[in-house]
Design an enzyme around this catalytic site. Structure first.
Site, PDB file in Angstrom:
ATOM      1  N   LYS A 171      -8.487   6.504 -19.151  1.00 53.84           N
ATOM      2  CA  LYS A 171      -9.026   7.064 -20.398  1.00 53.84           C
ATOM      3  C   LYS A 171      -7.964   7.013 -21.425  1.00 53.84           C
ATOM      4  CE  LYS A 171     -12.803   7.686 -18.230  1.00 53.84           C
ATOM      5  NZ  LYS A 171     -13.192   8.926 -17.433  1.00 53.84           N
ATOM      6  N   ARG A 190       0.834  -1.299  -0.148  1.00 56.99           N
ATOM      7  CA  ARG A 190      -0.022   0.141  -0.195  1.00 56.99           C
ATOM      8  C   ARG A 190       0.817   1.301   0.120  1.00 56.99           C
ATOM      9  NH1 ARG A 190      -1.512   1.937   4.548  1.00 56.99           N
ATOM     10  NH2 ARG A 190      -2.347   0.032   5.477  1.00 56.99           N
ATOM     11  N   TYR A 245     -16.218  17.019 -14.425  1.00 58.62           N
ATOM     12  CA  TYR A 245     -16.736  15.739 -14.528  1.00 58.62           C
ATOM     13  C   TYR A 245     -17.863  15.599 -13.533  1.00 58.62           C
ATOM     14  CZ  TYR A 245     -16.540  10.587 -14.259  1.00 58.62           C
ATOM     15  OH  TYR A 245     -16.769   9.275 -14.140  1.00 58.62           O
ATOM     16  N   ASP A 300      -8.042  18.638 -13.511  1.00 57.63           N
ATOM     17  CA  ASP A 300      -8.051  17.706 -14.188  1.00 57.63           C
ATOM     18  C   ASP A 300      -7.866  17.616 -15.594  1.00 57.63           C
ATOM     19  OD1 ASP A 300      -9.113  15.581 -15.353  1.00 57.63           O
ATOM     20  OD2 ASP A 300     -10.716  14.963 -14.055  1.00 57.63           O
TER      21      ASP A 300
HETATM   22  C1  LIG Z   1     -13.599   9.487 -16.042  1.00 58.03           C
HETATM   23  C2  LIG Z   1     -13.072  10.714 -15.671  1.00 58.03           C
HETATM   24  C3  LIG Z   1     -12.847  10.827 -14.283  1.00 58.03           C
HETATM   25  C4  LIG Z   1     -13.152   9.702 -13.298  1.00 58.03           C
HETATM   26  O1  LIG Z   1     -12.179   8.729 -13.750  1.00 58.03           O
HETATM   27  P1  LIG Z   1     -12.294   7.218 -13.207  1.00 58.03           P
HETATM   28  O2  LIG Z   1     -11.054   6.273 -13.730  1.00 58.03           O
HETATM   29  O3  LIG Z   1     -13.650   6.745 -13.948  1.00 58.03           O
HETATM   30  O4  LIG Z   1     -12.604   6.798 -11.780  1.00 58.03           O
HETATM   31  C5  LIG Z   1     -12.377  12.019 -13.736  1.00 58.03           C
HETATM   32  N1  LIG Z   1     -12.198  13.036 -14.638  1.00 58.03           N
HETATM   33  C6  LIG Z   1     -12.581  12.990 -15.823  1.00 58.03           C
HETATM   34  C7  LIG Z   1     -12.468  14.145 -16.904  1.00 58.03           C
HETATM   35  C8  LIG Z   1     -12.877  11.940 -16.485  1.00 58.03           C
HETATM   36  O5  LIG Z   1     -13.232  11.765 -17.663  1.00 58.03           O
END
Ligand SMILES: *Cc1c(COP(=O)(O)O)cnc(C)c1O
Length: 385
Positions: A203, A54, A106, A178
């Site tokens: 992504k 961890r 998001y 983000d």
């Molecule tokens: C998908 C996404 C998230 C969340 O990510 P997960 O891997 O689904 O937990 C956060 N910000 C953006 C812009 C996203 O597209």
């Protein structure tokens, strides 16, 4: 080195112990520390770098160093999901702190801030961050941070990172960005002054729709220590296979993203002329209102765009009949994905609020994959029919 080379040659191209190409996957929960207890009398025992998985593993460390280098930050941290990266990064804040968030971040980040973190006493104000003045106006004595995402989701609105970061810095606030939609290949917020950059590695970084993963990079070592305390203490860490898949995905980021971006440009331009398409949202299109600012802070429009059909029925029929695109949540994979924000990513936002934000039931978000764009055009034409 150019950025494409850095994706491959980043200090982790071979295993130092064996010369094997790539990073070794350590499937272990703990590390034997006997050597520590065998230190000869009179010598100082040296603690090992790794003691419990961890707290860290060599596989995870490799990914953390790779993303830190790509984002131009001092320290990187890997998490079990993108939302775990967001929640852990927000975990450096405290009860009664105030955070200003862009209103079209998001959906999951919005929900976490407005339900979970509010319940724990974090004050949250959502603003339209496409004008930095709105951030300035929302600052209170207990404001500690600003949370941004650009292009925004799902309407691809552009936030002027430099202008917003200047407002934040002036007031002594941290800026979280983000950067999921752009990846460090197209946009590097730390170079523009951001303090913490966050990714859903699910992504484009993972890139193959086969892993849920998240990353965060801090601009300074000091912030890194604070984030590490949350990563280790809160414990939303990834397993080694997932880390390994993201490391592998990153190697091909340049070819994937550039090809997917080229297809997004072709497909979005084609749809502009379509009689059933009422509006389109993509910073790659000439008339996008944020194009100039976007071009000034990134090196490409990315591979995600949205469009509105004229009627709800057209949108629903399109999603039911498109063949080369999955009608699914997520983006950034090698396969094209068509998503329906009102039912999927933004379902948790109250309908009235959604409507105000322009997230209507005619809105479809497209993430282009690696299919041939001519096939995508033909398929979309057919589905719109
Ligand atoms: C998908 C996404 C998230 C969340 O990510 P997960 O891997 O689904 O937990 C956060 N910000 C953006 C812009 C996203 O597209």
């Amino acid at each position: 080195m150019k950025r494409g080379t850095l994706l491959i040659h980043n200090g982790h191209e071979t295993d130092p112990a064996t010369g094997a190409l790539g990073v070794t996957l350590y499937q272990t929960s703990t590390f034997d520390q006997k050597a520590y207890f065998q230190t000869p009398a009179g010598e100082h025992p040296q603690p090992q770098e790794f003691d419990y998985a961890r707290s860290g593993t060599p596989t995870r460390k490799a990914l953390e160093e790779i993303i830190a280098e790509l984002e131009g930050g001092e320290a990187g941290y890997a998490f079990s999901s993108g939302i775990a990266a967001v929640s852990s990064a927000l975990g450096i804040l405290s009860t009664r702190d105030h955070i200003i968030a862009a209103e079209d971040i998001y959906g999951g980040s919005y929900r976490m801030l407005n339900t979970f973190y509010k319940r724990w006493g974090l004050e949250v104000t959502a603003v339209d961050a496409s004008d930095a003045e709105n951030i300035k106006k929302a600052i209170k004595p207990n404001t500690k941070a600003v949370f941004l995402e650009t292009p925004s989701n799902p309407l691809l609105k552009i936030t002027d990172l430099k202008a917003c970061i200047a407002v934040a810095k002036n007031a002594g606030l941290l800026t979280f960005v983000d950067n999921t939609f752009m990846t460090p290949h197209l946009q590097r917020p730390i170079e523009l002054g951001a303090d913490i950059v966050i990714h859903s590695a699910t992504k484009f970084l993972g890139g193959h729709s086969d892993v849920i993963s998240g990353l965060a990079v801090t601009a300074t070592r000091e912030l890194g220590k604070r984030l590490y305390a949350v990563q280790n203490g809160f414990g939303a860490v990834p397993g080694p296979w997932d880390v390994w898949l993201v490391i592998r995905g990153i190697k091909t980021l340049k070819v994937r993203l550039e090809t997917q971006q080229a297809s997004a440009q072709i497909l979005s331009r084609h749809l502009l002329k379509h009689p059933k398409v009422a509006a389109e949202y993509y910073p790659g299109l000439e008339d996008h209102p944020g194009k100039k600012i976007h071009d000034g802070q990134s090196s490409g429009p990315g591979a995600v765009f949205s469009f509105k059909t004229k009627t709800t029925e057209q949108a629903v029929r399109f999603l039911g009949s498109v063949k080369l695109a999955a009608a699914a949540v997520s983006l950034g994979g090698v396969e094209t994905i068509a998503s329906y924000p009102v039912r999927m990513s933004h379902a948790s936002i109250p309908p009235a609020e959604r409507e105000r934000l322009g997230i209507t039931d005619t809105l479809i978000r497209i993430s282009t994959g690696l299919e041939d764009p001519e096939d995508l055009i033909a398929d979309f034409e057919e589905a719109l029919k």
